[in-house]
Write a protein that holds these residues in place. Structure first.
Motif, PDB file in Angstrom:
ATOM      1  N   LEU A   1       0.831  -1.204   0.000  1.00 23.51           N
ATOM      2  CA  LEU A   1       0.000   0.000   0.000  1.00 23.51           C
ATOM      3  C   LEU A   1       0.865   1.252   0.000  1.00 23.51           C
ATOM      4  O   LEU A   1       1.802   1.372   0.789  1.00 23.51           O
ATOM      5  N   ASN A   2       0.551   2.183  -0.880  1.00 21.86           N
ATOM      6  CA  ASN A   2       1.139   3.523  -0.872  1.00 21.86           C
ATOM      7  C   ASN A   2       0.031   4.477  -0.454  1.00 21.86           C
ATOM      8  O   ASN A   2      -0.906   4.718  -1.217  1.00 21.86           O
ATOM      9  N   LEU A   3       0.137   5.003   0.777  1.00 22.80           N
ATOM     10  CA  LEU A   3      -0.954   5.795   1.346  1.00 22.80           C
ATOM     11  C   LEU A   3      -0.529   7.202   1.740  1.00 22.80           C
ATOM     12  O   LEU A   3      -1.089   7.794   2.651  1.00 22.80           O
TER      13      LEU A   3
ATOM     14  N   SER B   1       5.808   8.343   4.114  1.00 24.29           N
ATOM     15  CA  SER B   1       7.151   8.397   3.531  1.00 24.29           C
ATOM     16  C   SER B   1       7.626   7.017   3.076  1.00 24.29           C
ATOM     17  O   SER B   1       8.655   6.907   2.430  1.00 24.29           O
ATOM     18  N   HIS B   2       6.885   5.987   3.404  1.00 24.14           N
ATOM     19  CA  HIS B   2       7.280   4.620   3.073  1.00 24.14           C
ATOM     20  C   HIS B   2       6.059   3.819   2.647  1.00 24.14           C
ATOM     21  O   HIS B   2       4.942   4.100   3.083  1.00 24.14           O
ATOM     22  N   PRO B   3       6.220   2.806   1.797  1.00 22.50           N
ATOM     23  CA  PRO B   3       5.096   1.923   1.485  1.00 22.50           C
ATOM     24  C   PRO B   3       4.848   0.963   2.653  1.00 22.50           C
ATOM     25  O   PRO B   3       5.746   0.670   3.438  1.00 22.50           O
ATOM     26  N   ILE B   4       3.619   0.477   2.747  1.00 19.35           N
ATOM     27  CA  ILE B   4       3.234  -0.432   3.825  1.00 19.35           C
ATOM     28  C   ILE B   4       2.997  -1.807   3.216  1.00 19.35           C
ATOM     29  O   ILE B   4       2.220  -1.953   2.270  1.00 19.35           O
ATOM     30  N   LEU B   5       3.653  -2.827   3.767  1.00 21.17           N
ATOM     31  CA  LEU B   5       3.471  -4.208   3.323  1.00 21.17           C
ATOM     32  C   LEU B   5       2.586  -4.912   4.340  1.00 21.17           C
ATOM     33  O   LEU B   5       2.970  -5.066   5.502  1.00 21.17           O
ATOM     34  N   PHE B   6       1.388  -5.309   3.921  1.00 21.78           N
ATOM     35  CA  PHE B   6       0.434  -5.957   4.821  1.00 21.78           C
ATOM     36  C   PHE B   6       0.414  -7.444   4.517  1.00 21.78           C
ATOM     37  O   PHE B   6       0.080  -7.857   3.406  1.00 21.78           O
ATOM     38  N   ILE B   7       0.783  -8.265   5.505  1.00 17.05           N
ATOM     39  CA  ILE B   7       0.820  -9.722   5.344  1.00 17.05           C
ATOM     40  C   ILE B   7      -0.484 -10.294   5.890  1.00 17.05           C
ATOM     41  O   ILE B   7      -0.812 -10.087   7.059  1.00 17.05           O
TER      42      ILE B   7
END
Length: 179
Positions: free
Chosen positions: A105-107, A110-116
């Motif tokens: 996710l790019n929300l 400052s960083h993308p979020i990786l959701f497992i």
């Protein structure tokens, strides 16, 4: 009498249900789930119809009658068809994509979020602004969808963020220029 609790559940042909002492187990094309029956509620299973009966009229028993029936109906629906929730992303530059079986996710941070995803949950991204959460456990699907939404809740001024499909976000007027 609970209106929901006294409604019978008709079990589809594609689902196999076994009722033991205090457990209802359902097995279908989408997997296998079970629900525990609390003390004070009795189940009757005959001719592919499950009914729930209270043992007494105490307040605690009355309060769990409809809940027990709803949980059992959700388990049967989940193993037959599966459960899904759709999330919409709004905002310039906000997007979602799949990386293996994980959600990236790019929300606007400052960083993308990786959701497992937890076991039993699958994500599908139909377009960069639509996320579909799939699974057979209704409670787990709702919980995971809420966790994804919590990463960037919709804000009331521009409406940017993650929301459920069909969710209405009440908008506020911004500040006006002083004269």
């Amino acid at each position: 009498m609970s209106r929901i609790g006294k409604k019978p559940i008709t079990v589809p042909k594609s689902v196999q249900v076994t009722v033991t002492d205090r457990v209802i187990k359902a097995k279908g094309p989408k997997g296998e789930l079970q629900v525990d029956i609390p003390v004070g509620i009795n189940t009757e299973f005959e001719n592919n119809v499950i009914t729930f009966v209270r043992e007494n009229e105490e307040k605690s028993t009355r309060s769990i009658h409809g809940l027990t029936r709803s949980l059992a109906a959700n388990v049967i629906e989940g193993v037959e068809k599966g459960i899904s929730k759709t999330l919409k992303i709004e905002g310039v530059g906000f997007k979602a994509e799949m990386k293996a079986k994980r959600l990236l996710l790019n929300l606007g941070y400052s960083h993308p979020i990786l959701f497992i995803p937890p076991p039993g949950i699958e994500f599908a991204v139909t377009n960069p602004t639509t996320i579909i959460v799939n699974g057979n456990d209704k409670q787990l699907v709702g919980e995971v969808a809420a966790k994804v939404r919590r990463l960037r809740k919709p804000e009331p001024y521009k409406g940017k963020g993650i929301r459920y499909e069909g969710e209405y976000v009440r908008r506020k007027a911004g500040k006006t220029a002083a004269k």
